[in-house]
Motif scaffolding. Structure first.
Motif, PDB file in Angstrom:
ATOM      1  N   GLY A  34       0.784  -1.226   0.000  1.00  0.00           N
ATOM      2  CA  GLY A  34       0.000   0.000   0.000  1.00  0.00           C
ATOM      3  C   GLY A  34       0.813   1.272   0.000  1.00  0.00           C
ATOM      4  N   SER A  35       2.120   1.148   0.150  1.00  0.00           N
ATOM      5  CA  SER A  35       2.989   2.329   0.195  1.00  0.00           C
ATOM      6  C   SER A  35       3.387   2.776  -1.201  1.00  0.00           C
ATOM      7  CB  SER A  35       4.247   2.011   1.005  1.00  0.00           C
ATOM      8  OG  SER A  35       5.037   1.047   0.315  1.00  0.00           O
ATOM      9  N   TRP A  36       3.907   3.990  -1.289  1.00  0.00           N
ATOM     10  CA  TRP A  36       4.392   4.460  -2.601  1.00  0.00           C
ATOM     11  C   TRP A  36       5.622   3.676  -3.018  1.00  0.00           C
ATOM     12  CZ3 TRP A  36       9.264   6.172  -3.531  1.00  0.00           C
ATOM     13  CH2 TRP A  36      10.034   6.630  -2.443  1.00  0.00           C
ATOM     14  N   GLN A  37       6.378   3.173  -2.043  1.00  0.00           N
ATOM     15  CA  GLN A  37       7.539   2.342  -2.375  1.00  0.00           C
ATOM     16  C   GLN A  37       7.118   1.049  -3.074  1.00  0.00           C
ATOM     17  OE1 GLN A  37       6.974   3.776   0.571  1.00  0.00           O
ATOM     18  NE2 GLN A  37       8.849   4.480   1.573  1.00  0.00           N
ATOM     19  N   GLY A  38       5.889   0.608  -2.769  1.00  0.00           N
ATOM     20  CA  GLY A  38       5.388  -0.614  -3.392  1.00  0.00           C
ATOM     21  C   GLY A  38       4.959  -0.430  -4.828  1.00  0.00           C
ATOM     22  N   SER A  39       4.921   0.837  -5.261  1.00  0.00           N
ATOM     23  CA  SER A  39       4.618   1.160  -6.667  1.00  0.00           C
ATOM     24  C   SER A  39       5.598   2.230  -7.120  1.00  0.00           C
ATOM     25  CB  SER A  39       3.171   1.647  -6.810  1.00  0.00           C
ATOM     26  OG  SER A  39       2.256   0.667  -6.379  1.00  0.00           O
ATOM     27  N   ALA A  40       6.867   1.911  -6.999  1.00  0.00           N
ATOM     28  CA  ALA A  40       7.924   2.899  -7.213  1.00  0.00           C
ATOM     29  C   ALA A  40       7.919   3.513  -8.609  1.00  0.00           C
ATOM     30  CB  ALA A  40       9.284   2.265  -6.936  1.00  0.00           C
ATOM     31  N   PHE A  41       7.433   2.779  -9.593  1.00  0.00           N
ATOM     32  CA  PHE A  41       7.447   3.270 -10.975  1.00  0.00           C
ATOM     33  C   PHE A  41       6.044   3.597 -11.484  1.00  0.00           C
ATOM     34  CE2 PHE A  41      11.221   0.655 -10.400  1.00  0.00           C
ATOM     35  CZ  PHE A  41      12.220   1.517 -10.842  1.00  0.00           C
ATOM     36  N   GLY A  42       5.115   3.758 -10.545  1.00  0.00           N
ATOM     37  CA  GLY A  42       3.756   4.121 -10.918  1.00  0.00           C
ATOM     38  C   GLY A  42       2.816   2.947 -11.064  1.00  0.00           C
ATOM     39  N   PHE A  43       3.320   1.742 -10.891  1.00  0.00           N
ATOM     40  CA  PHE A  43       2.500   0.531 -10.926  1.00  0.00           C
ATOM     41  C   PHE A  43       3.089  -0.432  -9.901  1.00  0.00           C
ATOM     42  CE2 PHE A  43       5.733   0.358 -14.224  1.00  0.00           C
ATOM     43  CZ  PHE A  43       6.398  -0.822 -13.923  1.00  0.00           C
ATOM     44  N   PRO A  44       2.306  -1.402  -9.428  1.00  0.00           N
ATOM     45  CA  PRO A  44       2.789  -2.308  -8.383  1.00  0.00           C
ATOM     46  C   PRO A  44       4.103  -3.002  -8.755  1.00  0.00           C
ATOM     47  CG  PRO A  44       0.433  -2.561  -8.671  1.00  0.00           C
ATOM     48  CD  PRO A  44       0.886  -1.664  -9.781  1.00  0.00           C
ATOM     49  N   ASN A  45       5.041  -2.994  -7.830  1.00  0.00           N
ATOM     50  CA  ASN A  45       6.340  -3.615  -8.073  1.00  0.00           C
ATOM     51  C   ASN A  45       6.263  -5.077  -8.501  1.00  0.00           C
ATOM     52  OD1 ASN A  45       7.509  -1.180  -7.332  1.00  0.00           O
ATOM     53  ND2 ASN A  45       7.978  -1.850  -5.240  1.00  0.00           N
ATOM     54  N   PRO A  46       5.301  -5.871  -7.984  1.00  0.00           N
ATOM     55  CA  PRO A  46       5.247  -7.285  -8.392  1.00  0.00           C
ATOM     56  C   PRO A  46       5.108  -7.493  -9.892  1.00  0.00           C
ATOM     57  CG  PRO A  46       3.903  -6.950  -6.442  1.00  0.00           C
ATOM     58  CD  PRO A  46       4.336  -5.586  -6.904  1.00  0.00           C
ATOM     59  N   ILE A  47       4.546  -6.510 -10.589  1.00  0.00           N
ATOM     60  CA  ILE A  47       4.419  -6.644 -12.040  1.00  0.00           C
ATOM     61  C   ILE A  47       5.793  -6.738 -12.687  1.00  0.00           C
ATOM     62  CG2 ILE A  47       3.639  -5.477 -14.152  1.00  0.00           C
ATOM     63  CD1 ILE A  47       1.312  -4.350 -12.584  1.00  0.00           C
ATOM     64  N   ILE A  48       6.763  -6.026 -12.114  1.00  0.00           N
ATOM     65  CA  ILE A  48       8.135  -6.118 -12.620  1.00  0.00           C
ATOM     66  C   ILE A  48       8.641  -7.541 -12.484  1.00  0.00           C
ATOM     67  CG2 ILE A  48      10.503  -5.280 -12.352  1.00  0.00           C
ATOM     68  CD1 ILE A  48       9.391  -2.701 -11.211  1.00  0.00           C
ATOM     69  N   GLY A  49       8.378  -8.130 -11.294  1.00  0.00           N
ATOM     70  CA  GLY A  49       8.829  -9.490 -11.061  1.00  0.00           C
ATOM     71  C   GLY A  49       8.176 -10.504 -11.979  1.00  0.00           C
ATOM     72  N   LEU A  50       6.877 -10.319 -12.252  1.00  0.00           N
ATOM     73  CA  LEU A  50       6.170 -11.259 -13.117  1.00  0.00           C
ATOM     74  C   LEU A  50       6.783 -11.318 -14.512  1.00  0.00           C
ATOM     75  CD1 LEU A  50       2.405 -10.604 -12.233  1.00  0.00           C
ATOM     76  CD2 LEU A  50       3.771 -12.632 -11.688  1.00  0.00           C
ATOM     77  N   THR A  51       7.291 -10.194 -14.979  1.00  0.00           N
ATOM     78  CA  THR A  51       7.897 -10.164 -16.318  1.00  0.00           C
ATOM     79  C   THR A  51       9.393 -10.467 -16.268  1.00  0.00           C
ATOM     80  OG1 THR A  51       8.169  -7.746 -16.090  1.00  0.00           O
ATOM     81  CG2 THR A  51       6.194  -8.540 -17.208  1.00  0.00           C
ATOM     82  N   ALA A  52      10.096  -9.841 -15.332  1.00  0.00           N
ATOM     83  CA  ALA A  52      11.557  -9.942 -15.319  1.00  0.00           C
ATOM     84  C   ALA A  52      12.059 -11.326 -14.940  1.00  0.00           C
ATOM     85  CB  ALA A  52      12.139  -8.903 -14.353  1.00  0.00           C
ATOM     86  N   TRP A  53      11.365 -12.026 -14.038  1.00  0.00           N
ATOM     87  CA  TRP A  53      11.860 -13.328 -13.596  1.00  0.00           C
ATOM     88  C   TRP A  53      11.734 -14.410 -14.655  1.00  0.00           C
ATOM     89  CZ3 TRP A  53      15.328 -14.005 -10.216  1.00  0.00           C
ATOM     90  CH2 TRP A  53      15.401 -13.219  -9.066  1.00  0.00           C
ATOM     91  N   MET A  54      11.034 -14.119 -15.746  1.00  0.00           N
ATOM     92  CA  MET A  54      10.979 -15.088 -16.826  1.00  0.00           C
ATOM     93  C   MET A  54      12.310 -15.161 -17.573  1.00  0.00           C
ATOM     94  SD  MET A  54       8.123 -16.488 -16.553  1.00  0.00           S
ATOM     95  CE  MET A  54       8.309 -17.501 -18.027  1.00  0.00           C
ATOM     96  N   ALA A  55      13.057 -14.052 -17.569  1.00  0.00           N
ATOM     97  CA  ALA A  55      14.325 -14.008 -18.305  1.00  0.00           C
ATOM     98  C   ALA A  55      15.332 -15.039 -17.795  1.00  0.00           C
ATOM     99  CB  ALA A  55      14.917 -12.599 -18.248  1.00  0.00           C
ATOM    100  N   PRO A  56      15.590 -15.131 -16.467  1.00  0.00           N
ATOM    101  CA  PRO A  56      16.529 -16.165 -16.007  1.00  0.00           C
ATOM    102  C   PRO A  56      16.080 -17.580 -16.347  1.00  0.00           C
ATOM    103  CG  PRO A  56      16.132 -14.542 -14.282  1.00  0.00           C
ATOM    104  CD  PRO A  56      15.139 -14.269 -15.363  1.00  0.00           C
ATOM    105  N   VAL A  57      14.772 -17.828 -16.295  1.00  0.00           N
ATOM    106  CA  VAL A  57      14.267 -19.159 -16.634  1.00  0.00           C
ATOM    107  C   VAL A  57      14.578 -19.480 -18.092  1.00  0.00           C
ATOM    108  CG1 VAL A  57      12.220 -20.605 -16.845  1.00  0.00           C
ATOM    109  CG2 VAL A  57      12.439 -19.045 -14.903  1.00  0.00           C
ATOM    110  N   VAL A  58      14.295 -18.535 -18.973  1.00  0.00           N
ATOM    111  CA  VAL A  58      14.536 -18.754 -20.407  1.00  0.00           C
ATOM    112  C   VAL A  58      16.023 -18.944 -20.687  1.00  0.00           C
ATOM    113  CG1 VAL A  58      14.403 -17.694 -22.688  1.00  0.00           C
ATOM    114  CG2 VAL A  58      12.467 -17.510 -21.115  1.00  0.00           C
ATOM    115  N   VAL A  59      16.854 -18.094 -20.085  1.00  0.00           N
ATOM    116  CA  VAL A  59      18.300 -18.193 -20.301  1.00  0.00           C
ATOM    117  C   VAL A  59      18.828 -19.518 -19.754  1.00  0.00           C
ATOM    118  CG1 VAL A  59      20.547 -17.230 -19.656  1.00  0.00           C
ATOM    119  CG2 VAL A  59      18.696 -15.708 -20.362  1.00  0.00           C
TER     120      VAL A  59
END
Length: 214
Positions: free
Chosen positions: A70-95
């Motif tokens: 619920g904090s602004w830190q939890g949406s540091a880029f204007g959207f919930p931080n977990p969305i970054i994880g949902l996309t970014a963590w696929m890269a190590p799996v693929v590599v």
């Protein structure tokens, strides 16, 4: 053309063997990191759909993720931080899967991949300080993300040194190769430092103990 090809795959051909252990770790870390991000995303949806409710990971005042989400830190880029994880963590799996399948990547690809982990490591360090010193909480799923990001950054960085993607003398490459075996210990030391900081600021050990057994 032959010379260009050799340069392109220098990061792999200079390595004594395919980095199987690194590949497996990238897959494991990617799956764990993605799952943590997925759980945080579900918690965010729950809080949005049920204003005033608590997240399932809100164990105590200290151990919770609701305050972080619920904090602004939890949406540091204007959207919930977990969305970054949902996309970014696929890269190590693929590599990781690609390496196990025999793929060889150009040096520029490894550098871009490493830069992704540089961002992740820096972002995690910032979130740790915000969580401990500002929000005064320890988010369970966030800590899972911290736990896999830190050793992944160390491992990928050392891999780039040992394979010559980062130009260092042969001695430096040998040291980086030997240090790869110490990544787990480096990660444990990092966790211990975070725990010490959390203990000094939040009396975390006592609070968590009381939460678990009282």
């Amino acid at each position: 053309m032959a010379q260009t090809t050799e340069t392109t795959v220098a990061s792999d051909t200079s390595s004594p063997a395919r980095p199987t252990v690194l590949a497996v770790w990238l897959i494991v870390a990617g799956v764990i990191g993605w799952w943590a991000a997925f759980q945080l995303t579900l918690e965010k949806f729950h809080l949005l759909e049920n204003p005033g409710s608590k997240a399932s990971c809100d164990i105590s005042i200290l151990v919770q993720c609701g305050k972080n989400l619920g904090s602004w830190q939890g949406s540091a880029f204007g959207f919930p931080n977990p969305i970054i994880g949902l996309t970014a963590w696929m890269a190590p799996v693929v590599v990781g899967v690609a390496i196990l399948a025999g793929a060889r990547f150009a040096a520029w690809f490894w550098v871009l991949f490493w830069l992704g982990f540089v961002f992740a490591f820096g972002f995690v360090c910032w979130l740790i300080t915000q969580s401990i010193f500002v929000l005064l909480t320890l988010c369970p799923w966030c800590m899972v993300t911290w736990a896999v990001t830190i050793p992944s950054f160390y491992a990928v960085t050392l891999h780039l040194f040992r394979t010559g993607v980062f130009p260092v003398p042969e001695r430096g490459r040998e040291i980086a190769d030997r240090l790869m075996a110490w990544v787990p210990l480096m990660a444990i030391v990092s966790y211990f430092i975070i725990l010490l900081i959390a203990q000094a600021r939040l009396n975390a050990i006592v609070n968590i103990w009381q939460t678990m057994f009282h």
